[in-house]
Write an enzyme that holds these catalytic residues in place. Structure first.
Site, PDB file in Angstrom:
ATOM      1  N   LYS A  82     -61.757  24.031  16.977  1.00  0.00           N
ATOM      2  CA  LYS A  82     -61.615  23.015  15.964  1.00  0.00           C
ATOM      3  C   LYS A  82     -61.380  23.608  14.585  1.00  0.00           C
ATOM      4  CE  LYS A  82     -65.073  20.109  18.275  1.00  0.00           C
ATOM      5  NZ  LYS A  82     -66.441  19.532  18.107  1.00  0.00           N
ATOM      6  N   GLY A  83     -61.802  24.864  14.400  1.00  0.00           N
ATOM      7  CA  GLY A  83     -61.911  25.445  13.060  1.00  0.00           C
ATOM      8  C   GLY A  83     -60.667  25.379  12.200  1.00  0.00           C
ATOM      9  N   ASP A 143     -58.683  29.844  11.921  1.00  0.00           N
ATOM     10  CA  ASP A 143     -59.451  29.774  10.675  1.00  0.00           C
ATOM     11  C   ASP A 143     -59.870  31.166  10.203  1.00  0.00           C
ATOM     12  OD1 ASP A 143     -61.190  30.122  12.835  1.00  0.00           O
ATOM     13  OD2 ASP A 143     -62.611  28.571  12.236  1.00  0.00           O
ATOM     14  N   ASP A 198     -62.091  37.701  12.829  1.00  0.00           N
ATOM     15  CA  ASP A 198     -63.339  38.451  12.653  1.00  0.00           C
ATOM     16  C   ASP A 198     -63.289  39.688  13.553  1.00  0.00           C
ATOM     17  OD1 ASP A 198     -65.915  39.046  11.890  1.00  0.00           O
ATOM     18  OD2 ASP A 198     -66.869  37.519  13.121  1.00  0.00           O
ATOM     19  N   PHE A 214     -71.177  34.825   6.461  1.00  0.00           N
ATOM     20  CA  PHE A 214     -70.993  33.664   7.346  1.00  0.00           C
ATOM     21  C   PHE A 214     -70.565  32.478   6.489  1.00  0.00           C
ATOM     22  CE2 PHE A 214     -71.940  30.075  10.031  1.00  0.00           C
ATOM     23  CZ  PHE A 214     -71.426  30.524  11.244  1.00  0.00           C
ATOM     24  N   VAL A 215     -69.363  31.974   6.742  1.00  0.00           N
ATOM     25  CA  VAL A 215     -68.812  30.924   5.896  1.00  0.00           C
ATOM     26  C   VAL A 215     -68.684  29.594   6.643  1.00  0.00           C
ATOM     27  CG1 VAL A 215     -67.577  32.539   4.400  1.00  0.00           C
ATOM     28  CG2 VAL A 215     -66.413  31.595   6.413  1.00  0.00           C
ATOM     29  N   ASP A 239     -67.350  25.312  10.809  1.00  0.00           N
ATOM     30  CA  ASP A 239     -68.683  24.725  10.970  1.00  0.00           C
ATOM     31  C   ASP A 239     -69.801  25.742  11.112  1.00  0.00           C
ATOM     32  OD1 ASP A 239     -67.950  25.690  13.592  1.00  0.00           O
ATOM     33  OD2 ASP A 239     -69.620  24.509  14.378  1.00  0.00           O
TER      34      ASP A 239
END
Ligand code: 5GP
Ligand code: MG
Length: 175
Positions: A40-41, A100, A103, A152-153, A159
């Site tokens: 979903k990000g 999104d 990482d 952590f964003v 979310d």
């Protein structure tokens, strides 16, 4: 335990960067490119980027894929699952993958391989946020919105336990 969100990238900064990204990306897209956004990000990013790309008079399609990786909340295990695959649309077409956050790189590396497996042509990758410090693969995105430190964003579609996606800015979640 209290949770607070410290603003990291403002709404205005995001908007300006998305406009610039669209200008960077547009000349690199062949007609008929399928943009595959990872849910979903990436849904807010994809919605804004697509509307900016529309100003560049392109022939593009949109599709979605839902991937998840095993593991705890904040660290990827390296094993990626397909919860929802994209349509057949990508066969023999160029693809621009949108995510999104880049990482460890496991998710996007998996998505690129999966697009190859589905017979896509040239594959480009674009991420809103890049956290290069935690990379476990040698993947580099073709287009990056912002390079950020290992924080952590949340916000702008991203979310924490399904919360905070609705925030119009990107913030650092502190506990
Ligand atoms: P990778 O496979 O590159 O480690 O994972 C990237 C995915 O991990 C992102 O698409 C996102 O779902 C999740 N992720 C990585 N960093 C963060 C973060 O700071 N906040 C949130 N909410 N998700 C993150
Ligand atoms: Mg994701």
């Amino acid at each position: 335990m209290t949770t607070s969100i410290e603003p990291l990238i403002s709404e205005t900064e995001i908007r300006a960067r998305v406009v610039a990204l669209a200008a960077e990306i547009a000349p690199r897209l062949q007609p008929g490119t399928v943009i595959v956004a990872l849910l979903k990000g990436a849904f807010v990013f994809a919605a804004d980027l697509l509307r900016e790309l529309a100003r560049h008079d392109l022939d593009i399609n949109l599709d979605f894929m839902v991937l998840s990786s095993y593991g705890n909340d904040t660290r990827s295990s390296g094993r990626v699952l397909i919860n929802l695959d994209c349509q057949k649309l990508v066969e023999n077409r160029d693809v621009l993958l949108l995510d999104d956050i880049l990482d460890s790189g496991n998710t996007l590396t998996f998505a690129v391989k999966h697009m190859r497996f589905k017979g896509a042509g040239h594959i480009l990758t674009c991420v809103l946020l890049d956290k290069p410090s935690r990379r476990q693969t040698d993947l580099q995105a073709d287009f990056v919105g912002f390079t950020i430190p290992d924080l952590f964003v949340v916000g702008y579609g991203i979310d924490y336990a399904e919360r905070f996606r609705e925030l119009p800015f990107i913030g650092h979640l502190k506990e």
